[in-house]
Design a protein around this motif. Sequence first.
Motif, PDB file in Angstrom:
ATOM      1  N   PRO A  70       0.827  -1.220   0.000  1.00  0.00           N
ATOM      2  CA  PRO A  70       0.000   0.000   0.000  1.00  0.00           C
ATOM      3  C   PRO A  70       0.853   1.259   0.000  1.00  0.00           C
ATOM      4  O   PRO A  70       1.771   1.408   0.812  1.00  0.00           O
ATOM      5  CB  PRO A  70      -0.793  -0.119   1.301  1.00  0.00           C
ATOM      6  N   ILE A  71       0.562   2.166  -0.920  1.00  0.00           N
ATOM      7  CA  ILE A  71       1.202   3.494  -0.956  1.00  0.00           C
ATOM      8  C   ILE A  71       0.102   4.511  -1.295  1.00  0.00           C
ATOM      9  O   ILE A  71       0.203   5.272  -2.242  1.00  0.00           O
ATOM     10  CB  ILE A  71       2.367   3.572  -1.964  1.00  0.00           C
ATOM     11  N   GLY A  72      -0.958   4.484  -0.513  1.00  0.00           N
ATOM     12  CA  GLY A  72      -2.160   5.248  -0.820  1.00  0.00           C
ATOM     13  C   GLY A  72      -1.931   6.740  -0.936  1.00  0.00           C
ATOM     14  O   GLY A  72      -1.101   7.332  -0.236  1.00  0.00           O
ATOM     15  N   ASN A  73      -2.681   7.342  -1.844  1.00  0.00           N
ATOM     16  CA  ASN A  73      -2.731   8.797  -1.931  1.00  0.00           C
ATOM     17  C   ASN A  73      -3.713   9.320  -0.889  1.00  0.00           C
ATOM     18  O   ASN A  73      -4.668   8.629  -0.513  1.00  0.00           O
ATOM     19  CB  ASN A  73      -3.160   9.204  -3.339  1.00  0.00           C
ATOM     20  N   LEU A  74      -3.498  10.543  -0.418  1.00  0.00           N
ATOM     21  CA  LEU A  74      -4.307  11.055   0.681  1.00  0.00           C
ATOM     22  C   LEU A  74      -5.773  11.211   0.276  1.00  0.00           C
ATOM     23  O   LEU A  74      -6.672  10.948   1.076  1.00  0.00           O
ATOM     24  CB  LEU A  74      -3.759  12.399   1.162  1.00  0.00           C
ATOM     25  N   PHE A  75      -6.031  11.638  -0.965  1.00  0.00           N
ATOM     26  CA  PHE A  75      -7.401  11.839  -1.427  1.00  0.00           C
ATOM     27  C   PHE A  75      -7.777  10.726  -2.410  1.00  0.00           C
ATOM     28  O   PHE A  75      -7.558   9.557  -2.119  1.00  0.00           O
ATOM     29  CB  PHE A  75      -7.549  13.226  -2.044  1.00  0.00           C
TER      30      PHE A  75
END
Length: 266
Positions: A70-75
């Motif tokens: 996981p390297i999710g973007n904030l939005f």
Amino acid sequence: NLALGNQFDGVAVSGSAGPGGNVIGALADLSAVRGNVIGGNGYGGIYLAGPIAGTQALANWIGVAPNGTPIGNLFDGIFVEAAGATIGSLTPGQGNTLAWNGYSGVTVAADPTFVGNAVRGNLFHHNADQAIDLGADGATANDPGDGDTGANGLQNYPALQTVQTAGASFQITYTVDSPPPLAVDFYLPDAGCQARVYLGSDSWAGGVEIATVPNLGASSQGAVVAIATDANGNTSEVSPGNVSCSVIFRDGFISGNLAAWSLSVP
């Protein structure tokens, strides 16, 4: 290519609608589709603001690395304030994978002019809100006859009635409360009813139809979800599952995740 940890969006395309449009993740003539890894950004993964007609986002890993980290973007994974974008494709290897983003996988902002944004052949899982959000307001219920307006015309999603196993296939009985014709794509979901594993597609001409798609070894006791796209490229949100999406069956056992689907999930 690798894009990690920008202060704002990972990729932004604004007011650029050339003859062939922009392509994110491939060469302009699609002779090479390599994809980008876009994650860890302070805003979203990809931001598209009009006019951007003809722009395509293909084969990108947004919020997740190819190895599943996981390297999710904030939005949102992709946020669209425009018309005429193509996000993903049914051509093998050209769909995006959108996961672990802080809002939804793909959001089309609330404006009745933001139409014709086709979202097909992508794989979604573990986004905090939902896979596809039309209007940036959470899940939108179908309306009778699909006469409302808004992002992507607030295209109604398919209503799944039954899913039965026939050998290596599913036979899915469904309808859509919307004017035909429509293209309907079927998926196995994650536990949050996000369209995670593409099964196949059907052309809907009206009424109640039975679609036959590969089941990839899944049991009909598990959930299936669907997405509809009209002839103008307006894609719906993801339908609810025919049964609870928290019940995923493989070989008759209940699992709350899709870890067992390693052969089906990129």
